[in-house]
Design a protein around this motif. Structure first.
Motif, PDB file in Angstrom:
ATOM      1  N   TYR A  87     119.326  30.573  48.994  1.00 14.80           N
ATOM      2  CA  TYR A  87     120.639  31.194  49.180  1.00 14.80           C
ATOM      3  C   TYR A  87     120.922  31.373  50.667  1.00 14.80           C
ATOM      4  O   TYR A  87     120.021  31.591  51.471  1.00 14.80           O
ATOM      5  N   LEU A 137     121.955  43.811  48.173  1.00  9.94           N
ATOM      6  CA  LEU A 137     123.231  43.100  48.216  1.00  9.94           C
ATOM      7  C   LEU A 137     123.102  41.674  48.734  1.00  9.94           C
ATOM      8  O   LEU A 137     123.858  40.793  48.316  1.00  9.94           O
ATOM      9  N   LEU A 138     122.191  41.451  49.685  1.00  5.19           N
ATOM     10  CA  LEU A 138     122.215  40.199  50.437  1.00  5.19           C
ATOM     11  C   LEU A 138     120.904  39.434  50.431  1.00  5.19           C
ATOM     12  O   LEU A 138     120.865  38.289  50.892  1.00  5.19           O
ATOM     13  N   GLY A 139     119.826  40.039  49.967  1.00  7.03           N
ATOM     14  CA  GLY A 139     118.526  39.383  50.118  1.00  7.03           C
ATOM     15  C   GLY A 139     118.223  39.141  51.583  1.00  7.03           C
ATOM     16  O   GLY A 139     117.586  38.159  51.945  1.00  7.03           O
ATOM     17  N   ALA A 140     118.694  40.062  52.420  1.00 14.65           N
ATOM     18  CA  ALA A 140     118.518  39.903  53.867  1.00 14.65           C
ATOM     19  C   ALA A 140     117.148  40.418  54.296  1.00 14.65           C
ATOM     20  O   ALA A 140     116.990  41.564  54.708  1.00 14.65           O
ATOM     21  N   HIS A 196     126.742  37.845  41.527  1.00 15.22           N
ATOM     22  CA  HIS A 196     125.504  37.924  42.304  1.00 15.22           C
ATOM     23  C   HIS A 196     124.530  36.879  41.741  1.00 15.22           C
ATOM     24  O   HIS A 196     124.844  36.216  40.745  1.00 15.22           O
ATOM     25  N   ILE A 245     123.978  42.149  65.589  1.00 15.79           N
ATOM     26  CA  ILE A 245     123.526  42.613  64.266  1.00 15.79           C
ATOM     27  C   ILE A 245     122.008  42.761  64.284  1.00 15.79           C
ATOM     28  O   ILE A 245     121.292  41.848  64.700  1.00 15.79           O
ATOM     29  N   ILE A 270     130.722  42.528  63.366  1.00 16.09           N
ATOM     30  CA  ILE A 270     130.077  41.476  62.580  1.00 16.09           C
ATOM     31  C   ILE A 270     129.721  42.056  61.226  1.00 16.09           C
ATOM     32  O   ILE A 270     129.185  43.167  61.146  1.00 16.09           O
ATOM     33  N   ILE A 305     129.610  40.340  43.817  1.00 16.87           N
ATOM     34  CA  ILE A 305     129.248  40.575  45.206  1.00 16.87           C
ATOM     35  C   ILE A 305     130.234  39.803  46.086  1.00 16.87           C
ATOM     36  O   ILE A 305     130.804  38.820  45.657  1.00 16.87           O
ATOM     37  N   PHE A 329     116.435  42.931  45.556  1.00 15.21           N
ATOM     38  CA  PHE A 329     117.197  41.704  45.372  1.00 15.21           C
ATOM     39  C   PHE A 329     116.977  41.253  43.932  1.00 15.21           C
ATOM     40  O   PHE A 329     115.835  41.243  43.466  1.00 15.21           O
ATOM     41  N   PHE A 365     118.614  44.432  51.113  1.00 17.84           N
ATOM     42  CA  PHE A 365     117.861  43.621  50.149  1.00 17.84           C
ATOM     43  C   PHE A 365     118.658  43.437  48.870  1.00 17.84           C
ATOM     44  O   PHE A 365     118.784  42.334  48.348  1.00 17.84           O
ATOM     45  N   ILE A 397     124.050  45.926  57.722  1.00 14.45           N
ATOM     46  CA  ILE A 397     124.819  44.838  57.129  1.00 14.45           C
ATOM     47  C   ILE A 397     126.117  44.637  57.905  1.00 14.45           C
ATOM     48  O   ILE A 397     126.888  43.744  57.600  1.00 14.45           O
ATOM     49  N   ALA A 398     126.345  45.457  58.927  1.00 14.98           N
ATOM     50  CA  ALA A 398     127.477  45.249  59.839  1.00 14.98           C
ATOM     51  C   ALA A 398     127.147  45.913  61.169  1.00 14.98           C
ATOM     52  O   ALA A 398     126.373  46.862  61.218  1.00 14.98           O
ATOM     53  N   THR A 399     127.741  45.397  62.246  1.00 18.11           N
ATOM     54  CA  THR A 399     127.552  46.024  63.560  1.00 18.11           C
ATOM     55  C   THR A 399     128.550  47.155  63.727  1.00 18.11           C
ATOM     56  O   THR A 399     129.419  47.376  62.884  1.00 18.11           O
ATOM     57  N   ASP A 400     128.449  47.845  64.853  1.00 16.33           N
ATOM     58  CA  ASP A 400     129.510  48.762  65.252  1.00 16.33           C
ATOM     59  C   ASP A 400     130.763  47.949  65.504  1.00 16.33           C
ATOM     60  O   ASP A 400     130.707  46.745  65.788  1.00 16.33           O
ATOM     61  N   ALA A 407     113.780  36.863  48.113  1.00 16.65           N
ATOM     62  CA  ALA A 407     113.582  38.196  48.683  1.00 16.65           C
ATOM     63  C   ALA A 407     112.967  39.084  47.606  1.00 16.65           C
ATOM     64  O   ALA A 407     113.181  38.860  46.413  1.00 16.65           O
ATOM     65  N   TRP A 425     117.650  49.571  51.891  1.00 19.11           N
ATOM     66  CA  TRP A 425     117.671  49.184  50.477  1.00 19.11           C
ATOM     67  C   TRP A 425     118.862  48.250  50.221  1.00 19.11           C
ATOM     68  O   TRP A 425     118.732  47.225  49.551  1.00 19.11           O
ATOM     69  N   LEU A 426     119.993  48.612  50.802  1.00 16.32           N
ATOM     70  CA  LEU A 426     121.220  47.839  50.576  1.00 16.32           C
ATOM     71  C   LEU A 426     121.103  46.386  51.018  1.00 16.32           C
ATOM     72  O   LEU A 426     121.563  45.478  50.342  1.00 16.32           O
ATOM     73  N   ARG A 433     131.652  57.074  64.474  1.00 16.98           N
ATOM     74  CA  ARG A 433     130.413  56.788  65.221  1.00 16.98           C
ATOM     75  C   ARG A 433     130.652  56.547  66.708  1.00 16.98           C
ATOM     76  O   ARG A 433     129.705  56.293  67.448  1.00 16.98           O
TER      77      ARG A 433
END
Lengths: 134, 396
Positions: free
Chosen positions: A82, B137-140, A120, B251, A95, A127, A73, B135, B256-259, A69, B132-133, A39
């Motif tokens: 959570y 994986l993380l409920g973010a 999870h 972020i 990050i 997870i 989720f 939500f 779910i991650a930055t560059d 969520a 989708w991921l 990228r």
């Protein structure tokens, strides 16, 4: 033992790690893994090696979610608040998010956390999570 | 050659939770903008729609859905999707067509019908889709990201819950007499601080809701405006729709991650800073020229981030602006005189157009009950998912 919630994102070894890729030409890391392109706009590399990412990092920020969520989720009968953290990895200079585990309610920006693999929220899959380093 | 186009008309369907077909809001807003401009729909040569992803195929082709409802007229059509910046992207396409000389009269419309609660991804199992991921994986949820930014303001700059309450109180007052706002009610600091904690440190009244609504603008060439007898219309002087520069190290939704900045140094400006910078450069103006701004207050704390991103103050100083009343109507540089997302809630493809409607009315001196005095230059700004963002500068 439950299977990972998603394939190819992390290992489940006793000392687990996130799985990313690193561009062989410029050294840029990617998570989730990129396998066909780098990228970095200054790089046309197409060789991306799988690497494990640093299993320790420092907190960039975090939150405690007090409402469930929506799907996908995993939905559970008894909802438990959570935590989710944004964690800076020094070597990869990126990050990476992750749910939190352990005693994290007094976390501060800059605190050190380490990677764990745990069930999870519904216990059905595994997870990765970040845990404060005692 | 002038890069300006005229805003001849602006119109909206009031925001709310009406539960009707998004096309109805779009038609209502379009007709209001056409009436405001005194232009007949059948004289519109190009219609650009902001796409909604929550209303099936008709929403993917919003431009033609609304054109059909207005009555097929043979106008050319496009629909733009750019997450929260969709409306501004549609404006940009219409503006480019006018400036290229391909048409003189263009209608831009965005409308949405939203479900209750958190905005959620589409169904199915899609492990390749970052939205989708996050939500799965993380409920973010979206507020998860807003909370990250809010906590950083708190720890790095000493921002407090009272500062954020002050933003909400200000915007609630601004929106009191706005007929298109969904919430027209004063709130107290006590109510805000007692509202439910959603994503720590953000409470319910710090986070904007999702709404139904529609907004439209009628854009024309300056020459067409002159022929209509309007020699000094409000003008679109810049539309910024820049993408981020690599490596993007903050972020943002839905990642779910930055560059990684391991191989390349981060750019001088953050993505949010760069959205405004590109607009200022295009209009050959700067923050000191602004009389007002409409910023995307998805959260109250995020409004403070925007003060810095658009150059109203240095990084870490936004709290001083809200504490001193600088951004309140009557202050040095009023922000969100419309009431902002705090009073509207977000109707994604309509929201960036609604911001432009508000600035247009402000520059025309028609923002009854919330008018910024002697407004000549106004800026809108927002950020959405997947590296989308927009800023529009309007001048008189």
């Amino acid at each position: 033992m439950p299977a990972p919630a998603v394939e190819g994102f992390f290992t489940t070894d006793p000392e687990p790690a996130l799985l990313g890729t690193r561009c062989s030409d410029c050294g840029t890391y990617h998570f989730p893994a990129e396998t066909f392109f780098c990228r970095n706009p200054a790089c046309s590399g197409t060789t991306l090696e799988q690497v494990t990412l640093s299993s320790r990092g420092t907190v960039w920020s975090w939150t405690m979610n007090r409402y469930a969520a929506p799907p996908p989720f995993p939905q559970t009968e008894a909802f438990e608040p959570y935590g989710v953290a944004a964690v800076e990895l020094a070597e990869e200079r990126m990050i990476v998010l992750g749910m939190l585990t352990g005693d994290f309610e007094t976390l501060k920006i800059g605190d050190e956390v380490e990677l764990l693999v745990e069930p999870h929220v519904d216990g059905e899959t595994l997870i990765w999570k970040w845990k404060p380093v005692a | 050659m002038s890069k300006d186009v005229a805003v001849l008309g602006a119109g909206m369907h009031p925001w709310g939770k009406w539960g009707r077909n998004f096309v109805e809001y779009g038609v209502h807003a379009a007709r209001a903008a056409l009436a405001d401009a005194g232009v007949d729909w059948q004289d519109v040569q190009f219609i650009a729609g902001g796409e909604t992803v929550r209303n099936g195929y008709a929403g993917y082709v919003a431009g033609s859905s609304i054109a059909q409802a207005l009555g097929w007229s043979g106008a050319r059509v496009a629909t733009a999707y750019a997450a929260c910046a969709s409306g501004a992207s549609a404006i940009d396409i219409a503006r480019a067509r006018i400036l290229a000389g391909l048409c003189d009269v263009a209608l831009v419309v965005g409308a949405d019908t939203t479900p209750k609660g958190f905005l959620a991804p589409s169904g199915g199992t899609r492990t390749q889709d970052p939205d989708w991921l996050r939500f799965f994986l993380l409920g973010a949820t979206n507020p998860t990201y807003f909370a990250f930014y809010a906590r950083r303001r708190m720890e790095l700059y000493g921002s407090t819950e009272k500062d954020w309450a002050a933003v909400k109180i200000k915007n609630a007052r601004h929106g009191l007499s706005n007929p298109n706002a969904r919430y027209r009610k004063e709130v107290t600091e006590e109510e805000i601080l007692a509202s439910a904690m959603v994503s720590e440190p953000l409470r319910l009244l710090n986070i904007c809701t999702t709404s139904d609504g529609g907004a439209a603008v009628l854009l024309t060439s300056l020459e067409y405006a002159r022929k209509k007898g309007i020699s000094d219309p409000v003008k679109v002087s810049a539309v910024s729709t820049v993408t981020p520069r690599f490596p993007k190290t903050v972020i943002d939704l839905p990642d779910i991650a930055t560059d990684s900045a391991a191989a390349a140094a981060p750019p001088e400006l953050t993505f949010r800073d760069s959205i405004a910078a590109a607009a200022y450069e295009e209009a050959d103006l700067g923050p000191e020229d602004l009389d007002l701004a409409e910023v995307y207050d998805l959260s109250t704390a995020l409004e403070l981030d925007w003060y810095e991103n658009i150059g109203l103050c240095k990084e870490g100083e936004a709290e001083r602006l809200i504490r001193d009343g600088d951004t309140t109507l009557g202050g040095r540089i009023p922000v969100n005189p419309s009431g902002g997302l705090a009073c509207f809630g977000e109707a994604v493809p309509a929201q960036a157009i609604a911001q432009v409607c508000e600035v247009t009315w402000q520059l025309q001196g028609r923002a009854q009950g919330r008018q910024v005095e002697d407004a000549n230059v106004g800026l809108t700004i927002n950020q959405g998912l997947f590296g989308h963002g927009s800023s529009v500068i309007l001048t008189k």
